[in-house]
Design a protein around this motif. Structure first.
Motif, PDB file in Angstrom:
ATOM      1  N   PHE A 234       9.099 -13.440   3.577  1.00  0.00           N
ATOM      2  CA  PHE A 234       8.398 -13.286   4.855  1.00  0.00           C
ATOM      3  C   PHE A 234       7.999 -14.662   5.429  1.00  0.00           C
ATOM      4  O   PHE A 234       7.957 -14.841   6.645  1.00  0.00           O
ATOM      5  CB  PHE A 234       7.159 -12.412   4.617  1.00  0.00           C
ATOM      6  CG  PHE A 234       6.454 -11.932   5.850  1.00  0.00           C
ATOM      7  CD1 PHE A 234       7.142 -11.333   6.905  1.00  0.00           C
ATOM      8  CD2 PHE A 234       5.068 -12.054   5.964  1.00  0.00           C
ATOM      9  CE1 PHE A 234       6.485 -10.873   8.031  1.00  0.00           C
ATOM     10  CE2 PHE A 234       4.391 -11.596   7.094  1.00  0.00           C
ATOM     11  CZ  PHE A 234       5.100 -11.010   8.130  1.00  0.00           C
ATOM     12  N   VAL A 235       7.732 -15.638   4.534  1.00  0.00           N
ATOM     13  CA  VAL A 235       7.320 -16.975   4.986  1.00  0.00           C
ATOM     14  C   VAL A 235       8.369 -17.604   5.921  1.00  0.00           C
ATOM     15  O   VAL A 235       8.035 -17.991   7.046  1.00  0.00           O
ATOM     16  CB  VAL A 235       6.974 -17.899   3.788  1.00  0.00           C
ATOM     17  CG1 VAL A 235       6.749 -19.334   4.247  1.00  0.00           C
ATOM     18  CG2 VAL A 235       5.748 -17.374   3.049  1.00  0.00           C
ATOM     19  N   PRO A 236       9.642 -17.693   5.509  1.00  0.00           N
ATOM     20  CA  PRO A 236      10.618 -18.270   6.447  1.00  0.00           C
ATOM     21  C   PRO A 236      10.786 -17.456   7.730  1.00  0.00           C
ATOM     22  O   PRO A 236      11.059 -18.027   8.792  1.00  0.00           O
ATOM     23  CB  PRO A 236      11.923 -18.325   5.647  1.00  0.00           C
ATOM     24  CG  PRO A 236      11.685 -17.588   4.390  1.00  0.00           C
ATOM     25  CD  PRO A 236      10.221 -17.476   4.163  1.00  0.00           C
ATOM     26  N   PHE A 237      10.589 -16.134   7.639  1.00  0.00           N
ATOM     27  CA  PHE A 237      10.645 -15.341   8.872  1.00  0.00           C
ATOM     28  C   PHE A 237       9.531 -15.785   9.830  1.00  0.00           C
ATOM     29  O   PHE A 237       9.780 -16.049  11.007  1.00  0.00           O
ATOM     30  CB  PHE A 237      10.534 -13.836   8.583  1.00  0.00           C
ATOM     31  CG  PHE A 237      10.229 -13.023   9.818  1.00  0.00           C
ATOM     32  CD1 PHE A 237      11.190 -12.850  10.806  1.00  0.00           C
ATOM     33  CD2 PHE A 237       8.954 -12.489  10.021  1.00  0.00           C
ATOM     34  CE1 PHE A 237      10.898 -12.145  11.977  1.00  0.00           C
ATOM     35  CE2 PHE A 237       8.656 -11.777  11.180  1.00  0.00           C
ATOM     36  CZ  PHE A 237       9.630 -11.609  12.159  1.00  0.00           C
TER      37      PHE A 237
ATOM     38  N   LEU B 219      14.741  -9.062   7.310  1.00  0.00           N
ATOM     39  CA  LEU B 219      14.003 -10.251   7.776  1.00  0.00           C
ATOM     40  C   LEU B 219      14.974 -11.378   8.109  1.00  0.00           C
ATOM     41  O   LEU B 219      14.806 -12.087   9.106  1.00  0.00           O
ATOM     42  CB  LEU B 219      13.016 -10.732   6.701  1.00  0.00           C
ATOM     43  CG  LEU B 219      11.805  -9.855   6.416  1.00  0.00           C
ATOM     44  CD1 LEU B 219      10.959 -10.472   5.295  1.00  0.00           C
ATOM     45  CD2 LEU B 219      10.931  -9.667   7.659  1.00  0.00           C
ATOM     46  N   GLU B 220      15.988 -11.516   7.280  1.00  0.00           N
ATOM     47  CA  GLU B 220      16.980 -12.577   7.545  1.00  0.00           C
ATOM     48  C   GLU B 220      17.726 -12.335   8.845  1.00  0.00           C
ATOM     49  O   GLU B 220      17.985 -13.268   9.602  1.00  0.00           O
ATOM     50  CB  GLU B 220      17.944 -12.708   6.373  1.00  0.00           C
ATOM     51  CG  GLU B 220      17.330 -13.561   5.290  1.00  0.00           C
ATOM     52  CD  GLU B 220      18.249 -13.815   4.112  1.00  0.00           C
ATOM     53  OE1 GLU B 220      19.489 -13.821   4.307  1.00  0.00           O
ATOM     54  OE2 GLU B 220      17.707 -13.993   3.015  1.00  0.00           O
ATOM     55  N   GLU B 221      18.040 -11.074   9.116  1.00  0.00           N
ATOM     56  CA  GLU B 221      18.711 -10.747  10.394  1.00  0.00           C
ATOM     57  C   GLU B 221      17.824 -11.150  11.563  1.00  0.00           C
ATOM     58  O   GLU B 221      18.301 -11.643  12.585  1.00  0.00           O
ATOM     59  CB  GLU B 221      18.984  -9.241  10.493  1.00  0.00           C
ATOM     60  CG  GLU B 221      20.161  -8.762   9.674  1.00  0.00           C
ATOM     61  CD  GLU B 221      20.188  -7.233   9.578  1.00  0.00           C
ATOM     62  OE1 GLU B 221      19.625  -6.553  10.457  1.00  0.00           O
ATOM     63  OE2 GLU B 221      20.772  -6.740   8.586  1.00  0.00           O
ATOM     64  N   LEU B 222      16.513 -10.917  11.400  1.00  0.00           N
ATOM     65  CA  LEU B 222      15.573 -11.227  12.485  1.00  0.00           C
ATOM     66  C   LEU B 222      15.398 -12.729  12.703  1.00  0.00           C
ATOM     67  O   LEU B 222      14.858 -13.159  13.713  1.00  0.00           O
ATOM     68  CB  LEU B 222      14.203 -10.593  12.204  1.00  0.00           C
ATOM     69  CG  LEU B 222      14.113  -9.070  12.309  1.00  0.00           C
ATOM     70  CD1 LEU B 222      12.737  -8.598  11.842  1.00  0.00           C
ATOM     71  CD2 LEU B 222      14.364  -8.593  13.739  1.00  0.00           C
ATOM     72  N   MET B 223      15.830 -13.512  11.718  1.00  0.00           N
ATOM     73  CA  MET B 223      15.703 -14.973  11.838  1.00  0.00           C
ATOM     74  C   MET B 223      16.841 -15.583  12.637  1.00  0.00           C
ATOM     75  O   MET B 223      16.792 -16.753  12.984  1.00  0.00           O
ATOM     76  CB  MET B 223      15.675 -15.607  10.439  1.00  0.00           C
ATOM     77  CG  MET B 223      14.387 -15.417   9.703  1.00  0.00           C
ATOM     78  SD  MET B 223      14.414 -16.429   8.220  1.00  0.00           S
ATOM     79  CE  MET B 223      14.392 -15.199   6.966  1.00  0.00           C
ATOM     80  N   ARG B 224      17.886 -14.803  12.893  1.00  0.00           N
ATOM     81  CA  ARG B 224      19.041 -15.340  13.630  1.00  0.00           C
ATOM     82  C   ARG B 224      18.610 -15.829  15.012  1.00  0.00           C
ATOM     83  O   ARG B 224      17.798 -15.191  15.670  1.00  0.00           O
ATOM     84  CB  ARG B 224      20.118 -14.266  13.795  1.00  0.00           C
ATOM     85  CG  ARG B 224      20.749 -13.868  12.503  1.00  0.00           C
ATOM     86  CD  ARG B 224      22.146 -13.330  12.758  1.00  0.00           C
ATOM     87  NE  ARG B 224      22.662 -12.744  11.541  1.00  0.00           N
ATOM     88  CZ  ARG B 224      22.975 -11.454  11.408  1.00  0.00           C
ATOM     89  NH1 ARG B 224      22.843 -10.633  12.428  1.00  0.00           N
ATOM     90  NH2 ARG B 224      23.430 -11.004  10.264  1.00  0.00           N
ATOM     91  N   PRO B 225      19.203 -16.924  15.450  1.00  0.00           N
ATOM     92  CA  PRO B 225      18.781 -17.512  16.732  1.00  0.00           C
ATOM     93  C   PRO B 225      18.969 -16.583  17.936  1.00  0.00           C
ATOM     94  O   PRO B 225      18.230 -16.687  18.916  1.00  0.00           O
ATOM     95  CB  PRO B 225      19.651 -18.767  16.880  1.00  0.00           C
ATOM     96  CG  PRO B 225      20.615 -18.765  15.752  1.00  0.00           C
ATOM     97  CD  PRO B 225      20.221 -17.739  14.757  1.00  0.00           C
ATOM     98  N   GLU B 226      19.926 -15.659  17.860  1.00  0.00           N
ATOM     99  CA  GLU B 226      20.161 -14.782  19.024  1.00  0.00           C
ATOM    100  C   GLU B 226      19.094 -13.681  19.153  1.00  0.00           C
ATOM    101  O   GLU B 226      19.038 -12.993  20.170  1.00  0.00           O
ATOM    102  CB  GLU B 226      21.575 -14.185  19.000  1.00  0.00           C
ATOM    103  CG  GLU B 226      21.887 -13.255  17.843  1.00  0.00           C
ATOM    104  CD  GLU B 226      22.497 -13.985  16.637  1.00  0.00           C
ATOM    105  OE1 GLU B 226      22.269 -15.203  16.474  1.00  0.00           O
ATOM    106  OE2 GLU B 226      23.197 -13.307  15.852  1.00  0.00           O
TER     107      GLU B 226
END
Ligand SMILES: Cc1ncc(CO)c(N)n1
Length: 248
Positions: free
Chosen positions: A62-65, A128-135
Motif C-alpha cells: 500500500f505504501v508505494p500506491f 494496487l499495482e494496476e492503480l499505480m499505472r500512469p494512465e
C-alpha cells in the motif's frame, strides 16, 4: 458548481452517493463477520494472527500506491488544494503502522519473514499495482485510496463503540484505525475524492466524455475495493478462496 470541496458540509458528495447506492456491499465490507467477531469477543485468535501477517504484506504494498498518489498530486500542481499534505500525513502513519505490525507480530509470536501472501492478498496487491499505472486518473486513484482507508476506519471504529466486547489485547489494533484522528484523515481523503469527482462530473475538464468516463471508472474501482476487502476478511476468517458473492 465551483469544483471545490465544501468545508463544514460533511455529506452529499459522490462518495456518499455511492456508499448509499451500493449499501449492501458497503455493509458487507464494513460489518464483516470477522469484525463482528472481534466486536463480540468471540474472535478466533488464529484468525487474528492470520489477518496480522497478511495485512502486513498488504500495507507494504500500500505504501508505494500511496506514494504514487502523492506523485500525481504533486504533478497536478494545485498547491492550494492541500492534497499533498493530507497524502504525506498518510505516508507518515503508514511508517508507524509498519513498525506497529512488527511489534504486534512479535507479541503474538508471528514470524513475518515466514508469512507467504495468500491468494486474496496477492490479488489485492496486484490491484494496487494496476492503480499505480500512469494512465490511471488521479480521480480514480483518490477514490480508491479513500475507500481502502475508510473500510478499515468504519470496521475498527465499530469494535470500539459503546457496548462492544472487544478483547483487551485487540483494542490497540482497533484503535489504530478506529480512532478519531484516523476518522478525520478519512474525511480529508473523502473531500479530495469528492472534489475531484465533482470536477469531472460537472464537465469542467475540457473533454466532457472523458470526464464521465473517469467518474464511472472511479465508481467501478470503489466497488472493486469493497470486493477485495470482503475477500480479505473472508481469508482472515479462514474462508479463503471464496469470493465476495453470498455463500449458498
Ligand atoms: C486490507 C486492508 N485494507 C485497508 C487497510 C487500511 O490501511 C489495510 N491496512 N488493509
Amino acid at each position: 458548481m465551483d469544483g471545490k470541496s465544501k468545508p463544514g458540509v460533511p455529506y452529499g458528495g459522490m462518495t456518499d452517493t455511492w456508499a448509499k447506492k451500493h449499501r449492501l456491499i458497503y455493509i458487507g465490507a464494513t460489518r464483516h463477520p470477522f469484525i463482528l467477531s472481534i466486536r463480540d469477543g468471540t474472535v478466533d485468535l488464529s484468525a487474528f494472527k492470520r489477518w496480522l501477517g497478511q495485512d502486513y504484506i498488504f500495507v507494504r504494498a500500500f505504501v508505494p500506491f500511496v506514494a504514487s498518489v502523492l506523485i500525481r498530486a504533486y504533478k497536478k500542481g494545485d498547491e492550494s488544494s492541500g492534497d499533498m499534505e493530507v497524502i504525506l500525513s498518510g505516508l507518515g502513519s503508514l511508517n508507524d503502522e509498519i513498525a506497529w505490525f512488527k511489534q504486534e507480530a512479535s507479541k503474538w509470536g508471528v514470524d513475518l519473514s515466514q508469512v507467504a501472501p495468500e491468494k486474496p492478498t496477492q490479488h489485492y496487491c496486484r490491484f494496487l499495482e494496476e492503480l499505480m499505472r500512469p494512465e490511471v486518473d488521479y480521480t480514480v486513484a483518490t477514490a480508491a485510496f479513500w475507500a481502502i482507508e475508510t473500510v478499515y476506519q468504519e470496521s475498527f471504529a465499530h469494535c470500539l463503540e459503546e457496548g462492544s466486547k472487544t478483547p483487551p489485547e485487540l483494542q490497540e489494533a482497533c484503535q489504530r484505525w478506529g480512532n478519531d484522528g484516523f476518522g478525520h484523515y478519512c474525511s480529508s481523503l473523502r473531500n479530495i475524492a469528492d472534489r475531484q469527482l465533482e470536477k469531472a462530473a460537472s464537465g469542467s475538464e475540457p473533454l466532457v466524455k472523458v470526464s464521465e468516463d473517469v467518474v464511472s471508472k472511479a465508481e467501478v474501482t470503489f466497488l472493486r475495493v469493497l470486493e477485495y476487502e470482503v475477500d480479505f476478511w473472508n481469508m482472515s476468517c479462514g474462508t479463503a478462496g471464496h469470493s465476495a458473492a453470498p455463500k449458498p
